[in-house]
Design an enzyme around this catalytic site. Structure first.
Site, PDB file in Angstrom:
ATOM      1  N   ARG A  80       0.849  -1.206   0.000  1.00 11.80           N
ATOM      2  CA  ARG A  80       0.000   0.000   0.000  1.00 11.80           C
ATOM      3  C   ARG A  80       0.878   1.248   0.000  1.00 11.80           C
ATOM      4  O   ARG A  80       0.617   2.214  -0.727  1.00 11.80           O
ATOM      5  CB  ARG A  80      -0.961  -0.028   1.196  1.00 11.80           C
ATOM      6  N   GLY A 104      10.399  12.784  -2.869  1.00 12.62           N
ATOM      7  CA  GLY A 104      11.515  13.143  -2.003  1.00 12.62           C
ATOM      8  C   GLY A 104      11.354  14.504  -1.348  1.00 12.62           C
ATOM      9  O   GLY A 104      11.755  15.523  -1.922  1.00 12.62           O
ATOM     10  N   GLU A 133       3.645  11.190   6.440  1.00 10.70           N
ATOM     11  CA  GLU A 133       2.598  12.030   5.820  1.00 10.70           C
ATOM     12  C   GLU A 133       1.844  12.846   6.873  1.00 10.70           C
ATOM     13  O   GLU A 133       0.622  12.937   6.882  1.00 10.70           O
ATOM     14  CB  GLU A 133       1.649  11.165   4.988  1.00 10.70           C
TER      15      GLU A 133
HETATM   16  C1  FAD Z   1       8.458   4.086   6.658  1.00 11.68           C
HETATM   17  C2  FAD Z   1       8.569   5.526   6.308  1.00 11.68           C
HETATM   18  C3  FAD Z   1       8.424   5.924   4.980  1.00 11.68           C
HETATM   19  C4  FAD Z   1       8.564   7.264   4.626  1.00 11.68           C
HETATM   20  N1  FAD Z   1       8.457   7.621   3.301  1.00 11.68           N
HETATM   21  C5  FAD Z   1       8.678   8.923   2.926  1.00 11.68           C
HETATM   22  C6  FAD Z   1       8.694   9.296   1.547  1.00 11.68           C
HETATM   23  O1  FAD Z   1       8.443   8.470   0.662  1.00 11.68           O
HETATM   24  N2  FAD Z   1       8.993  10.578   1.233  1.00 11.68           N
HETATM   25  C7  FAD Z   1       9.266  11.521   2.181  1.00 11.68           C
HETATM   26  O2  FAD Z   1       9.531  12.672   1.806  1.00 11.68           O
HETATM   27  N3  FAD Z   1       9.262  11.191   3.520  1.00 11.68           N
HETATM   28  C8  FAD Z   1       8.977   9.920   3.905  1.00 11.68           C
HETATM   29  N4  FAD Z   1       8.986   9.575   5.239  1.00 11.68           N
HETATM   30  C9  FAD Z   1       9.355  10.576   6.226  1.00 11.68           C
HETATM   31  C10 FAD Z   1       8.194  11.095   7.048  1.00 11.68           C
HETATM   32  O3  FAD Z   1       7.295  11.825   6.252  1.00 11.68           O
HETATM   33  C11 FAD Z   1       8.745  11.925   8.221  1.00 11.68           C
HETATM   34  O4  FAD Z   1       9.376  11.000   9.077  1.00 11.68           O
HETATM   35  C12 FAD Z   1       7.673  12.707   8.957  1.00 11.68           C
HETATM   36  O5  FAD Z   1       7.253  13.800   8.199  1.00 11.68           O
HETATM   37  C13 FAD Z   1       8.144  13.224  10.330  1.00 11.68           C
HETATM   38  O6  FAD Z   1       9.371  13.881  10.209  1.00 11.68           O
HETATM   39  P1  FAD Z   1      10.601  13.519  11.191  1.00 11.68           P
HETATM   40  O7  FAD Z   1      10.746  12.037  11.164  1.00 11.68           O
HETATM   41  O8  FAD Z   1      11.742  14.338  10.772  1.00 11.68           O
HETATM   42  O9  FAD Z   1      10.089  13.918  12.622  1.00 11.68           O
HETATM   43  P2  FAD Z   1      10.181  15.402  13.272  1.00 11.68           P
HETATM   44  O10 FAD Z   1       9.527  16.372  12.390  1.00 11.68           O
HETATM   45  O11 FAD Z   1      11.572  15.653  13.684  1.00 11.68           O
HETATM   46  O12 FAD Z   1       9.282  15.186  14.560  1.00 11.68           O
HETATM   47  C14 FAD Z   1       9.755  14.523  15.736  1.00 11.68           C
HETATM   48  C15 FAD Z   1       8.636  14.527  16.785  1.00 11.68           C
HETATM   49  O13 FAD Z   1       8.306  15.888  17.126  1.00 11.68           O
HETATM   50  C16 FAD Z   1       6.929  16.120  16.884  1.00 11.68           C
HETATM   51  N5  FAD Z   1       6.746  17.493  16.408  1.00 11.68           N
HETATM   52  C17 FAD Z   1       7.411  18.109  15.385  1.00 11.68           C
HETATM   53  N6  FAD Z   1       6.958  19.360  15.218  1.00 11.68           N
HETATM   54  C18 FAD Z   1       5.971  19.531  16.145  1.00 11.68           C
HETATM   55  C19 FAD Z   1       5.104  20.615  16.473  1.00 11.68           C
HETATM   56  N7  FAD Z   1       5.121  21.763  15.798  1.00 11.68           N
HETATM   57  N8  FAD Z   1       4.242  20.443  17.499  1.00 11.68           N
HETATM   58  C20 FAD Z   1       4.169  19.261  18.172  1.00 11.68           C
HETATM   59  N9  FAD Z   1       4.952  18.220  17.901  1.00 11.68           N
HETATM   60  C21 FAD Z   1       5.844  18.342  16.904  1.00 11.68           C
HETATM   61  C22 FAD Z   1       6.522  15.106  15.832  1.00 11.68           C
HETATM   62  O14 FAD Z   1       5.121  14.883  15.831  1.00 11.68           O
HETATM   63  C23 FAD Z   1       7.321  13.907  16.268  1.00 11.68           C
HETATM   64  O15 FAD Z   1       6.661  13.242  17.308  1.00 11.68           O
HETATM   65  C24 FAD Z   1       8.803   8.235   5.623  1.00 11.68           C
HETATM   66  C25 FAD Z   1       8.911   7.835   6.961  1.00 11.68           C
HETATM   67  C26 FAD Z   1       8.780   6.500   7.313  1.00 11.68           C
HETATM   68  C27 FAD Z   1       8.890   6.105   8.761  1.00 11.68           C
END
Ligand code: FAD
Length: 397
Positions: free
Chosen positions: A84, A124, A363
């Site tokens: 999916r 990306g 997402e």
């Molecule tokens: C299996 C997998 C597949 C993925 N595939 C893709 C892909 O194809 N393309 C792509 O571009 N990305 C992809 N991602 C990345 C994903 O979109 C990001 O991991 C996600 O957007 C969160 O970003 P981060 O991991 O940097 O967490 P961060 O943004 O660093 O957040 C860390 C924590 O802080 C919290 N936080 C952050 N800001 C706030 C706020 N303002 N208020 C309250 N809480 C906050 C978050 O909710 C989280 O709990 C994928 C991730 C996974 C795990």
């Protein structure tokens, strides 16, 4: 209001269910255990015309409505989240973005082969230092004559090792945050593009996720999607479509949890009766069952808005937030219902629990969607029509 599926939608649901039962479920435990991404599944999905199910026929797709895409995702995730996720990224995040924002040249060159499943698309956006905070991305794109030269790296990119085309978001004006971002189509074969899978993931082990490195990558100016500086809006509208499919997939995961739990409830006996007769077990079943109904209704409403050509950021965010949280809870309860056996890979529920976590993160994390819903309710956030909207369905000839 019409809550029934059309004959065509029912036919697609049956076809995908049969495919998942025959070609994914018998093998998935082994693929998951070996962290093996079975690319043959993408080829089979292409043969079944499912890689561009809601892309107009003139662009190589099946021409069905947006809720048919939801049905495909729902049924696929009943098998495993990995496949999916592949459809979410390829069809919703990449192809639907080209459909909405791309020009005729880009649709001809990139969308058609993607919708036919001959080429695979990825998305990306995320970087080592920028996930939720999209405006903080550091990848740059500097204009040199007829090309843009891209430098930077992306991480956690689904399908990184198998994609032919990437939508890459980069700063054309690094002095700005959101308004400095632009969107480019980058081919894997462009010089300076390399990828590397991430090992040791908690879940979606049967999927491919990793890093994309861009070193002095020369991208023709024709591959700029939309206008310079429009990348943030494009990324957010892409996520409206991606999140819709993630929410739909979460319904399939709840469905799988419910099916496994119902079976076990009838098989396992304690204190002289089936565990399904115990009220506290029934409470978990009732919650799973109710949340499945609620999630599907939220998804179909978002799909209905897409079919009308209306903005649906608020409704899609709600569907994604609710359904993904509900799927995680359902998976946790499914393990609980299976007792100690649920804690081993003798049953599929431990995989469901590991898989259910990523959609609560990607997402838009649970926290980001919580904030969005509060902001809509408080009147701090309002949606306006975009410069380019996703085409309404039925599609024009
Ligand atoms: C299996 C997998 C597949 C993925 N595939 C893709 C892909 O194809 N393309 C792509 O571009 N990305 C992809 N991602 C990345 C994903 O979109 C990001 O991991 C996600 O957007 C969160 O970003 P981060 O991991 O940097 O967490 P961060 O943004 O660093 O957040 C860390 C924590 O802080 C919290 N936080 C952050 N800001 C706030 C706020 N303002 N208020 C309250 N809480 C906050 C978050 O909710 C989280 O709990 C994928 C991730 C996974 C795990």
């Amino acid at each position: 209001m019409n809550f029934s599926l059309t004959e065509e939608q029912e036919a697609v649901r049956k076809m995908v269910r049969k495919f998942v039962d025959r070609e994914i479920i018998p093998y998935i435990q082994e693929w998951d255990a070996k962290s093996h991404f079975e690319t043959g599944i993408l080829k089979r999905l292409a043969e079944l015309n499912l890689m561009g199910v809601c892309i107009p026929e003139k662009y190589g797709g099946m021409g069905m409505d947006y809720n048919t895409l939801a049905i495909v995702c729902d049924e696929l995730e009943r098998g495993d989240t990995a496949f999916r996720t592949a459809v979410s990224v390829h069809t919703a995040l990449n192809s639907m973005t080209l459909l909405q924002w791309g020009n005729e040249y880009q649709k001809e060159k990139y969308l058609i082969p993607q919708a036919q499943g001959q080429k695979i698309g990825a998305f990306g956006l995320t970087e080592p230092n920028a996930g939720s905070d999209v405006g903080a991305i550091q990848t740059t794109a500097r204009r040199e004559g007829d090309v843009y030269v891209l430098n930077g790296s992306k991480t956690w990119i689904s399908l990184c090792d198998v994609a032919d085309h990437f939508l890459i978001f980069a700063k054309t004006d690094p002095s700005k945050k959101h308004d400095g971002i632009s969107c480019f189509i980058v081919e894997r074969t462009f010089s300076g593009v390399t990828t590397k899978a991430i090992k040791g993931k908690l879940g979606i082990r049967a999927g491919n996720t990793g890093e994309v490195f861009l070193e002095e990558v020369r991208v023709p100016k024709e591959n700029l999607v939309g206008e310079e500086g429009e990348g943030f809006k494009i990324a957010m509208s892409a996520l409206d479509n991606g999140r819709f499919t993630v929410a739909a997939g979460a319904c399939g995961l709840i469905q799988a949890c419910l099916e496994a739990s119902l079976k076990y409830c009838h098989e396992r006996k304690t204190f002289g009766k089936e565990i399904g007769k115990h009220q506290l077990v029934q409470q978990m079943i009732a919650k799973m069952s109710a949340n499945l109904e609620i999630s599907r209704l939220l998804v179909y409403r978002a799909g209905w808005l897409k079919n009308q050509g209306k903005r649906n950021t608020r409704e899609t965010s709600l569907a994604k937030w609710f359904a993904c949280d509900a799927a995680f809870e359902a998976a946790s309860d499914a393990v609980q219902i299976h007792g100690a056996y649920g804690y081993s890979n003798e049953y599929p529920v431990e995989r469901y629990l590991r898989n259910a976590k990523a959609p609560v993160i990607y997402e838009g994390t649970r926290e980001i969607h919580t904030i969005m819903q509060a902001e809509y309710a408080l009147g701090y956030r309002k949606d306006k029509p975009l410069r380019k909207m996703l085409p309404s369905w039925p599609f024009a000839e």
